[in-house]
Write a protein that holds these residues in place. Structure first.
Motif, PDB file in Angstrom:
ATOM      1  N   VAL A   4       0.815  -1.216   0.000  1.00 24.49           N
ATOM      2  CA  VAL A   4       0.000   0.000   0.000  1.00 24.49           C
ATOM      3  C   VAL A   4       0.850   1.268   0.000  1.00 24.49           C
ATOM      4  N   PHE A   5       2.145   1.110   0.190  1.00 18.17           N
ATOM      5  CA  PHE A   5       3.000   2.308   0.161  1.00 18.17           C
ATOM      6  C   PHE A   5       4.390   1.930  -0.313  1.00 18.17           C
ATOM      7  N   GLY A  21      16.017  14.220   8.456  1.00 19.74           N
ATOM      8  CA  GLY A  21      14.789  14.900   8.861  1.00 19.74           C
ATOM      9  C   GLY A  21      14.447  16.142   8.063  1.00 19.74           C
ATOM     10  N   CYS A  22      15.168  16.398   6.983  1.00 17.26           N
ATOM     11  CA  CYS A  22      14.948  17.629   6.200  1.00 17.26           C
ATOM     12  C   CYS A  22      13.607  17.617   5.453  1.00 17.26           C
ATOM     13  N   SER A  25      13.299  16.645   1.565  1.00  9.91           N
ATOM     14  CA  SER A  25      13.151  15.249   1.150  1.00  9.91           C
ATOM     15  C   SER A  25      11.681  14.855   1.084  1.00  9.91           C
ATOM     16  N   ILE A  26      10.931  15.229   2.112  1.00  4.01           N
ATOM     17  CA  ILE A  26       9.510  14.870   2.142  1.00  4.01           C
ATOM     18  C   ILE A  26       8.789  15.544   0.981  1.00  4.01           C
ATOM     19  N   ARG A  29       9.261  13.828  -2.301  1.00  7.73           N
ATOM     20  CA  ARG A  29       8.442  12.628  -2.478  1.00  7.73           C
ATOM     21  C   ARG A  29       7.000  13.006  -2.834  1.00  7.73           C
ATOM     22  N   PRO A 181       1.874  13.635   9.764  1.00  8.01           N
ATOM     23  CA  PRO A 181       1.173  12.885   8.718  1.00  8.01           C
ATOM     24  C   PRO A 181       0.002  13.671   8.122  1.00  8.01           C
ATOM     25  N   ILE A 184       1.268  16.511   5.942  1.00 10.36           N
ATOM     26  CA  ILE A 184       1.893  15.973   4.736  1.00 10.36           C
ATOM     27  C   ILE A 184       0.813  15.578   3.718  1.00 10.36           C
ATOM     28  N   PRO A 221      15.328  16.365  14.547  1.00 11.30           N
ATOM     29  CA  PRO A 221      14.227  16.396  13.572  1.00 11.30           C
ATOM     30  C   PRO A 221      12.846  16.377  14.230  1.00 11.30           C
ATOM     31  N   THR A 222      12.689  15.580  15.281  1.00 13.45           N
ATOM     32  CA  THR A 222      11.367  15.513  15.931  1.00 13.45           C
ATOM     33  C   THR A 222      11.024  16.853  16.600  1.00 13.45           C
ATOM     34  N   CYS A 225       9.973  19.402  13.962  1.00 16.70           N
ATOM     35  CA  CYS A 225       8.572  19.233  13.558  1.00 16.70           C
ATOM     36  C   CYS A 225       7.632  19.898  14.559  1.00 16.70           C
ATOM     37  N   ARG A 226       7.955  19.765  15.834  1.00 17.63           N
ATOM     38  CA  ARG A 226       7.133  20.413  16.853  1.00 17.63           C
ATOM     39  C   ARG A 226       7.249  21.931  16.748  1.00 17.63           C
TER      40      ARG A 226
END
Ligand SMILES: Cc1ncc(C[n+]2csc(CCOP(=O)(O)OP(=O)(O)O)c2C)c(N)n1
Ligand code: SF4
Ligand code: SF4
Ligand code: SF4
Lengths: 248, 88
Positions: A4-5, A21-22, A25-26, A29, A181, A184, A221-222, A225-226
């Protein structure tokens, strides 16, 4: 069991050079996924910037042509006018788009060029080591604002997407993030919509992506995100800034 | 043997999935140890490790104990596109 992914087809099997964590990159995709879903890989041309994404052409299995620093929208304009059947996107950082490329971006939007811009806002000049960008937050430290950005010395953070949205030629402007998520998934929908608007000849579309730069923010990275949620989105609220087609 | 069964028996007995609802595969050479997937997985299926990959990162590991539901949240946040997901 069903797969599925997996890695999108348009994203080459090449490891990214980006830091752990950059957000670049996300975002890469998501662009590749949008291209796959719309089935436009054979007629899409991407324009990488000067900045951390300067070698983005190594990662996409589509035609790409490098633009000089800040000139993505000028190059995209020429390309789209010569090859109107292609889907043209310019991929630009905040230093690239909102500092050195201000004029090119502003006037391309004002002319309503039928192109799509991915605007990666990480609130610093990433590649060159973390200098202040137009989008650096008040109080944010950078190598050129060691005590933190002040309005008196450095001006306020520039809300370039909002500026562009005031121009008649801009049809779709949305600000997204790639720090969770849900965000994104929203960013992916926005990118796909921007491409679709271009496919329907509607005019200038831009998706701003609040993108974590753990290295220059000097965070895990975490935590980065926060920080996007807790600090960055307070200055740069997420959501649709302009969508001409949504009204009617 | 079917593909599912092959998966099942590819684990050491102790780590065999109890129920095969979902399954992920992490490309550990691509992993840069950002730990975003560890935080995204609501079922704590992904854990840090002390292994080393060629880039010098400690790639994360899938615990594969049957709690994975194939939601793909981990793959959604992975910057390296290093995670593939299967679901029943
Ligand atoms: C004409 C020109 N001036 C300056 C530079 C140096 N330079 C390279 S990247 C960069 C800033 C990039 O910052 P940004 O656009 O925010 O992208 P990021 O690296 O953060 O993704 C600068 C100033 C250059 N390459 N060309
Ligand atoms: S410096 Fe920042 S923007 Fe550049 S690759 Fe590293 S994390 Fe990404
Ligand atoms: S697919 Fe969902 S449940 Fe399975 S490891 Fe990934 S995040 Fe956890
Ligand atoms: S999100 Fe991807 S790169 Fe980050 S730790 Fe997990 S598998 Fe590794």
């Amino acid at each position: 069991m069903k797969k599925v992914f997996s890695r999108p087809r348009t994203l080459k099997d090449v490891p990214f050079h980006y830091c752990s964590g950059c957000g670049h990159s996300i975002t890469h995709r998501l662009i590749a996924e949008a291209i796959d879903e719309l089935g436009i890989a054979d007629r899409t041309i991407g324009i990488p910037p000067a900045g951390c994404a300067v070698i983005a052409y190594n990662y996409f299995d589509i035609d790409m042509l490098e633009a000089p620093h800040g000139r993505g929208c000028a190059v995209a304009t020429g390309m789209k006018r010569v090859l109107p059947d292609r889907i043209i996107f310019s991929y630009q950082g905040d230093g690239d788009l909102a500092a050195i490329g201000t004029a090119e971006t502003f006037h391309a939007a004002n002319r309503g060029e039928n192109i799509t811009v991915l605007f990666i806002n990480n609130a610093v000049y990433g590649m060159t080591g973390g200098q202040m960008a137009p989008t650096t937050l008040l109080g944010q430290t950078s190598t050129t604002t060691p005590p933190g950005r002040t309005a008196v010395l450095d001006g306020h953070p520039v809300h370039f997407s909002e500026v562009l949205a005031t121009l008649a030629g801009a049809v779709y402007v949305e600000r997204c993030a790639v720090n969770s998520p849900a965000n994104i998934a929203r960013a992916k929908r926005a990118i796909r919509k921007a491409f679709q608007y271009q496919m329907q000849d509607r005019g200038f579309s831009l998706v701003e992506i609040l993108s974590q730069c753990p290295t220059n923010w000097k965070m895990r990275p975490t935590d980065a995100c926060r920080w996007v949620d807790e600090v960055m989105t307070k200055e740069f609220p997420l959501g649709v800034i302009k969508d001409l087609q949504a009204k009617g | 043997m079917g593909k599912e069964a092959l998966f099942f028996f590819s684990f050491p007995r102790r780590e065999r999935p109890r129920v095969l609802k979902g399954f992920i595969e992490i490309n550990r050479e691509l992993c840069k140890e950002c730990l975003l997937c560890v935080e995204a997985c609501k079922r704590d299926n992904i854990v840090p490790s002390t292994d080393l990959n060629a880039k010098g990162y400690h790639p994360v590991r899938f615990t594969a104990d049957g709690r994975c539901n194939g939601c793909a949240l981990c793959a959604t946040v992975c910057p390296e596109a290093a995670i593939e997901v299967w679901r029943e």
